[in-house]
Each structure stands twice: as C-alpha cells, then as structure tokens.
Motif scaffolding. Structure first.
Motif, PDB file in Angstrom:
ATOM      1  N   UNK A 219       0.833  -1.205   0.000  1.00 17.88           N
ATOM      2  CA  UNK A 219       0.000   0.000   0.000  1.00 17.88           C
ATOM      3  C   UNK A 219       0.866   1.253   0.000  1.00 17.88           C
ATOM      4  N   UNK A 220       1.924   1.255   0.796  1.00 23.69           N
ATOM      5  CA  UNK A 220       2.823   2.410   0.811  1.00 23.69           C
ATOM      6  C   UNK A 220       3.419   2.654  -0.571  1.00 23.69           C
ATOM      7  N   UNK A 221       3.831   1.595  -1.239  1.00 25.90           N
ATOM      8  CA  UNK A 221       4.449   1.743  -2.555  1.00 25.90           C
ATOM      9  C   UNK A 221       3.441   2.120  -3.636  1.00 25.90           C
ATOM     10  N   UNK A 222       2.206   1.648  -3.497  1.00 27.29           N
ATOM     11  CA  UNK A 222       1.200   1.893  -4.527  1.00 27.29           C
ATOM     12  C   UNK A 222       0.501   3.237  -4.374  1.00 27.29           C
ATOM     13  N   UNK A 223       0.279   3.666  -3.123  1.00 23.58           N
ATOM     14  CA  UNK A 223      -0.555   4.842  -2.895  1.00 23.58           C
ATOM     15  C   UNK A 223       0.166   6.001  -2.214  1.00 23.58           C
TER      16      UNK A 223
END
Length: 231
Positions: A219-223
C-alpha cells in the motif's frame, strides 16, 4: 481536542481518498492533532478519519460497493475487533511506554504544533491514552497497570494473528483493491510497522507476520510513494 485517535488514523482515510480519487490532503491544524487529513469540497471541509470515511460514502465514493453482505458484516466485525483488541496496545506503544513517548512520540508531535501548545498537548494526549486504557481494561481482576499492560499486549498479538490468518496470501482483505477494512487495518499497522521505537514488543510481533508487513509495503508503494519521507 487532544484525544488520542481511535478510528484507524489519518493514513487510513488518505488511502481511501487516493484509492477513490477524493480530494483529501493534509493540513497543519493549530492547537489540534498536528498534521491531519483534510477533505475539501466546494461546500465542505471535513477532518478526522472516521468522519471523512462516512462523508465519502455519502458522496458515492464507496470502496465497498462490490462487497457482499457477508463481507460488509465482516468489515464491521473486524473494525470493532481492531478498536477493542489492538487499539489499547497501540495507544500504549505510542503514548504510555516511557521510552517510546519521550524519544519518539513527544518530540515528533511537539514539532508539528506551535509553542506553547507544544509543551502542553503531548502530555495531555499521553494522559488521555492512559485514561482510555484504564477505563476499558483497568477493571477486576486487572487492578494494576502492569497487569493491564500484559493483557492488552496479549490481546493485540492475538488480534494481529487473526488479521494475518484472515489476509492469508491475498493482497487485500476483499478482492484486488483496498476496501474500508484495508484502510482501517493499514491506518493501525503502518505507523506501528514503520516508526523506529526503542521498545518494540508489539512491533516485533507484527514484523514476524510477513503477510501483514507485505500488506503495508504494497500500500505504501502503490498509494504513498510520492509522499514517503523521513518525517
């Protein structure tokens, strides 16, 4: 004002905002909780994560519209579980454990609010967290704080184990996109996962659950890739 967060945290609200394309940013609120998520529309300014999530649903920004009735019920059940079993230990980790509070939480929080509130609000938040923990857990037979601490960490580790089992090898809890439950879980876990604490009892347990760590990283990397920083 000055009450420890208990609704999944600002990261959860920002995740759903980015997932749904809603206009959520961050704003420094004088005398409030520091950097908090702010949703701004033509007619409204909404703050506080839970209120933002409710507002998004009313405006048809619904991350759960593809969920079944059973999945919707599971979402409510797991959110209640998070607030009952995980939240007390998270509050303790950030606001009550002395080493963590004085070396990490208090300096970070104080740096984001103006003087002289920076001298007052962190202590008020710490007392509020302790009072909440004792109010919900400090009943017979758990009379002493040490006994309460032992119980809340047992409960939190059990909650993390249940979340890990429920997530399994899936990327998200329901389907292939984040839902409200993903936002709540991420809001609780990401700060616990990433903040460097001197006392890491709960953090160590989380880091043993590789699928929950992968969940946070994805999630950190995607958003949040463009907003990741050292602060």
């Amino acid at each position: 004002k000055g009450r420890p967060r208990q609704d999944g945290g600002p990261l959860g609200a920002q995740l759903l905002g980015r997932r749904l394309g809603a206009p959520i940013g961050t704003q420094r609120v004088l005398g409030g909780d520091g950097d908090v998520p702010i949703l701004t529309t033509k007619d409204n300014i909404v703050s506080q994560p839970a209120k933002i999530l409710n507002f998004l649903r009313k405006q048809k920004y619904n991350a759960d519209y593809e969920l079944s009735a059973r999945q919707g019920a599971d979402t409510l059940a797991y959110i209640a579980l998070l607030e009952e079993k995980l939240l007390p230990a998270v509050l303790h980790t950030f606001w009550v454990e002395n080493d963590n509070y004085f070396t990490v939480t208090k300096p970070w929080f104080a740096s984001r609010i103006p003087f002289p509130l920076s001298l007052i609000l962190p202590g008020r938040m710490s007392k509020g967290a302790l009072n909440r923990i004792l109010l919900t857990r400090g009943e017979p037979p758990l009379y002493h704080l040490r006994e309460v601490e032992a119980q809340i960490y047992r409960d939190a580790k059990e909650c993390l184990n249940l979340l890990s089992h429920r997530l399994g090898t899936s990327q998200f809890f329901f389907g292939d996109m984040p839902s409200t439950l993903d936002a709540y879980v991420f809001g609780f876990l990401a700060p616990l996962y990433k903040v460097r604490f001197p006392k890491v009892q709960l953090q160590e347990h989380l880091k043993q659950l590789s699928n929950l760590c992968r969940f946070c990283d994805d999630i950190l990397n995607s958003y949040f890739r463009h907003s990741l920083g050292d602060g």
